[in-house]
Design a protein around this motif. Structure first.
Motif, PDB file in Angstrom:
ATOM      1  N   UNK A 105      36.238  -8.313  -6.929  1.00 58.69           N
ATOM      2  CA  UNK A 105      36.733  -7.351  -7.928  1.00 58.69           C
ATOM      3  C   UNK A 105      37.038  -6.010  -7.282  1.00 58.69           C
ATOM      4  N   UNK A 106      36.200  -5.596  -6.344  1.00 54.23           N
ATOM      5  CA  UNK A 106      36.478  -4.365  -5.587  1.00 54.23           C
ATOM      6  C   UNK A 106      37.809  -4.494  -4.845  1.00 54.23           C
ATOM      7  N   UNK A 107      38.030  -5.647  -4.230  1.00 52.49           N
ATOM      8  CA  UNK A 107      39.275  -5.870  -3.491  1.00 52.49           C
ATOM      9  C   UNK A 107      40.485  -5.895  -4.437  1.00 52.49           C
TER      10      UNK A 107
ATOM     11  N   UNK B 252      44.368  -0.545 -16.247  1.00 47.79           N
ATOM     12  CA  UNK B 252      44.616  -1.756 -17.037  1.00 47.79           C
ATOM     13  C   UNK B 252      45.929  -2.386 -16.581  1.00 47.79           C
ATOM     14  N   UNK B 253      45.878  -3.646 -16.215  1.00 49.01           N
ATOM     15  CA  UNK B 253      47.083  -4.423 -15.929  1.00 49.01           C
ATOM     16  C   UNK B 253      46.819  -5.841 -16.400  1.00 49.01           C
ATOM     17  N   UNK B 254      47.671  -6.788 -16.036  1.00 43.82           N
ATOM     18  CA  UNK B 254      47.522  -8.150 -16.537  1.00 43.82           C
ATOM     19  C   UNK B 254      46.226  -8.788 -16.036  1.00 43.82           C
TER      20      UNK B 254
ATOM     21  N   UNK C 154      42.080 -15.776 -15.939  1.00 42.79           N
ATOM     22  CA  UNK C 154      41.877 -14.620 -15.057  1.00 42.79           C
ATOM     23  C   UNK C 154      42.142 -15.010 -13.603  1.00 42.79           C
ATOM     24  N   UNK C 155      41.566 -16.145 -13.161  1.00 45.00           N
ATOM     25  CA  UNK C 155      41.815 -16.618 -11.788  1.00 45.00           C
ATOM     26  C   UNK C 155      43.313 -16.799 -11.552  1.00 45.00           C
ATOM     27  N   UNK C 156      43.988 -17.409 -12.509  1.00 45.53           N
ATOM     28  CA  UNK C 156      45.416 -17.692 -12.371  1.00 45.53           C
ATOM     29  C   UNK C 156      46.223 -16.405 -12.254  1.00 45.53           C
ATOM     30  N   UNK C 157      45.847 -15.392 -13.015  1.00 46.09           N
ATOM     31  CA  UNK C 157      46.565 -14.119 -12.954  1.00 46.09           C
ATOM     32  C   UNK C 157      46.404 -13.453 -11.589  1.00 46.09           C
ATOM     33  N   UNK C 158      45.196 -13.526 -11.026  1.00 45.21           N
ATOM     34  CA  UNK C 158      44.974 -12.961  -9.692  1.00 45.21           C
ATOM     35  C   UNK C 158      45.861 -13.664  -8.671  1.00 45.21           C
ATOM     36  N   UNK C 159      45.868 -14.997  -8.707  1.00 44.57           N
ATOM     37  CA  UNK C 159      46.660 -15.776  -7.746  1.00 44.57           C
ATOM     38  C   UNK C 159      48.145 -15.478  -7.895  1.00 44.57           C
ATOM     39  N   UNK C 160      48.632 -15.468  -9.130  1.00 43.90           N
ATOM     40  CA  UNK C 160      50.068 -15.275  -9.374  1.00 43.90           C
ATOM     41  C   UNK C 160      50.535 -13.881  -8.956  1.00 43.90           C
ATOM     42  N   UNK C 161      49.741 -12.861  -9.284  1.00 43.88           N
ATOM     43  CA  UNK C 161      50.178 -11.498  -8.958  1.00 43.88           C
ATOM     44  C   UNK C 161      50.177 -11.278  -7.450  1.00 43.88           C
ATOM     45  N   UNK C 162      49.136 -11.775  -6.772  1.00 41.01           N
ATOM     46  CA  UNK C 162      49.106 -11.646  -5.309  1.00 41.01           C
ATOM     47  C   UNK C 162      50.231 -12.464  -4.689  1.00 41.01           C
ATOM     48  N   UNK C 163      50.482 -13.658  -5.223  1.00 36.85           N
ATOM     49  CA  UNK C 163      51.560 -14.509  -4.718  1.00 36.85           C
ATOM     50  C   UNK C 163      52.903 -13.790  -4.813  1.00 36.85           C
ATOM     51  N   UNK C 164      53.161 -13.161  -5.947  1.00 39.21           N
ATOM     52  CA  UNK C 164      54.433 -12.459  -6.160  1.00 39.21           C
ATOM     53  C   UNK C 164      54.600 -11.325  -5.153  1.00 39.21           C
TER      54      UNK C 164
ATOM     55  N   UNK D  52      45.957  -7.439  -1.302  1.00 40.04           N
ATOM     56  CA  UNK D  52      46.127  -8.568  -2.209  1.00 40.04           C
ATOM     57  C   UNK D  52      45.555  -9.851  -1.636  1.00 40.04           C
ATOM     58  N   UNK D  53      45.856 -10.103  -0.360  1.00 40.09           N
ATOM     59  CA  UNK D  53      45.334 -11.306   0.300  1.00 40.09           C
ATOM     60  C   UNK D  53      43.818 -11.213   0.436  1.00 40.09           C
ATOM     61  N   UNK D  54      43.331 -10.017   0.665  1.00 41.79           N
ATOM     62  CA  UNK D  54      41.886  -9.771   0.710  1.00 41.79           C
ATOM     63  C   UNK D  54      41.247 -10.171  -0.622  1.00 41.79           C
ATOM     64  N   UNK D  55      41.879  -9.778  -1.717  1.00 41.15           N
ATOM     65  CA  UNK D  55      41.339 -10.044  -3.058  1.00 41.15           C
ATOM     66  C   UNK D  55      41.373 -11.527  -3.405  1.00 41.15           C
ATOM     67  N   UNK D  56      42.515 -12.167  -3.213  1.00 47.59           N
ATOM     68  CA  UNK D  56      42.650 -13.558  -3.648  1.00 47.59           C
ATOM     69  C   UNK D  56      41.807 -14.492  -2.785  1.00 47.59           C
TER      70      UNK D  56
END
Length: 441
Positions: free
Chosen positions: A422-424, A89-91, A367-377, A391-395
């Protein structure tokens, strides 16, 4: 013949899924170490199962597709109960759980209990797949073998079930053998979701064969003239180069844009599919300025009529909460049976708005925004390189799939396309935790 082949493939799929978790399968998990051919690397069972599922996803199995979904869903639940899949579980996961919770709530006022339950299962499979990905990854070599396996098999699918066979080998494409696989838009969505794998492999190995592999998948989508796939792949490439090269990516993004516009303008079949009777009259200026790509000019094959119909019927009366999960699906299927029309809405976002209202679409966007922001950070930090890679693979994969969801029913094929980003994400979260563990040890 087609029924027999699909049944046989289903039996083999179930057998191998079980066999992977038996002691007799141990010898098949020993692989050559990439940097030392004399060293054997033992891949864990979760990863082998994950590779098997992703690599066999285009086996749609026709009449048995729901059974295949059921087998995979029950297998994930069983592994979860046994403790072989760890819940993380994370953001990112938290925001998806909020979205999923709203889906559950919306079943309480749904007009179709069956369709709402089926959609809940399809929305839960990506989350379970994320946790499987998190549990399966143990280091960089797991990621390498996963990516290499997916790249190899997708290249084969592009040949036997994609645009190449559709154009040059129609006897194979329309044969009972061809009926086993996803074709056209479904396969293009799958290619979109794993397209980034080729860029990741090139990043890792510097072997240009993987760039040729990416072009091979793109060629398949061009030959079948799948606009959703072309747009999704363009977004995957754009997100990859932006997060990989940051400000240096601008020239690459411009090249991607030029390539997309060139395909639309100069590939006759694509141009005609985009603009219909106006094919050949649109120039590059029209596309760059956006006028040509407005919904007034792009051919939608009658989808806008269906979208307007369901929006008026299910969204407008309840714009905040919608009409209940599964309500739109039930209506479309019932209408298709009575009037002999298409049984798919061809837009997950329209369906979410109608079923779950503004709340549903906002929670998904969060949810999309959280993925982008966390990978960006993490991609801008001086962190473990494998965190950046995963991270880049996932986003990138998520960006392509998010685009496809606007013009196709990706959720209906969640096991083939939606599970991959989601796997990524699961890989990404695990590499973060592995880096934290290494720093403490």
């Amino acid at each position: 013949m087609s029924l027999f082949l699909n049944l046989l493939a289903l039996i083999v799929f179930v057998f191998i899924s079980i066999w992977i978790f038996t002691p007799k399968f141990d010898k098949y998990r020993l692989l050559k170490f990439p940097e030392n051919r004399d060293y054997l690397y033992r891949i864990n069972r979760n990863m082998y199962f994950l590779i098997f599922v992703v690599c066999t996803a285009p086996f749609f199995l026709g009449q048995f597709s729901l059974i295949k979904y059921g087998v995979y869903f029950l297998a994930l639940i069983y592994l979860l109960i046994l403790g072989k899949i760890r819940i993380k579980i994370d953001v990112i996961v938290g925001t998806y759980l909020l979205f999923f919770l709203w889906l559950i709530i919306s079943t309480s006022y749904s007009e179709s209990r069956y369709d709402s339950v089926m959609l809940l299962i399809k929305y839960s499979i990506p989350l379970l797949s994320l946790w499987l990905g998190y549990s399966a990854i143990g280091g960089k070599y797991d990621l390498y073998y996963f990516s290499k396996s997916v790249a190899k098999t997708s290249g084969v699918y592009a040949l036997i079930a994609g645009g190449v066979s559709a154009v040059f080998m129609p006897w194979l494409y329309f044969s009972p053998f061809g009926a086993m696989f996803l074709t056209y838009a479904g396969l293009a969505d799958y290619f979109t979701s794993i397209f980034v794998v080729f860029f990741i492999l090139y990043w890792i190995t510097r072997r240009k064969i993987y760039l040729w592999g990416a072009l091979w998948l793109l060629l398949s989508t061009i030959l079948e003239v799948v606009r959703t796939g072309l747009g999704g792949m363009a977004l995957v490439g754009t997100f990859f180069v932006f997060f990989r090269y940051k400000l240096k990516s601008i020239p690459y993004i411009i090249v991607t844009g030029i390539l997309f516009v060139s395909i639309v303008l100069y590939v006759p079949s694509v141009n005609e599919k985009f603009f219909g009777k106006n094919a050949g009259t649109v120039d590059a200026t029209d596309i760059v300025q956006g006028g040509a790509l407005s919904m007034d000019n792009i051919q939608t094959s009658g989808r806008e009529f269906l979208w307007e119909l369901v929006m008026n019927k299910f969204y407008e009366p309840n714009p905040i909460i919608g009409s209940g999960l599964g309500t739109t699906t039930h209506f479309i299927k019932d209408r298709a049976q009575k009037e002999h029309t298409i049984a798919l809405l061809h837009s997950d976002y329209v369906q979410i708005l109608c079923d779950n209202g503004i709340i549903g679409i906002v929670l998904l966007a969060l949810f999309y925004l959280c993925v982008i922001c966390k990978v960006f950070i993490y991609s801008w930090r001086g962190v473990d390189p494998w965190i950046k890679v995963s991270g880049i693979m996932a986003v990138s994969s998520m960006a392509g799939v998010a685009f496809s969801m606007g013009f196709d029913n990706v959720v209906s094929h969640s096991m083939t396309s939606l599970i991959n980003p989601f796997i990524f994400i699961g890989f990404f979260l695990k590499f973060i935790d592995l880096a934290k563990y290494d720093s403490l040890s």
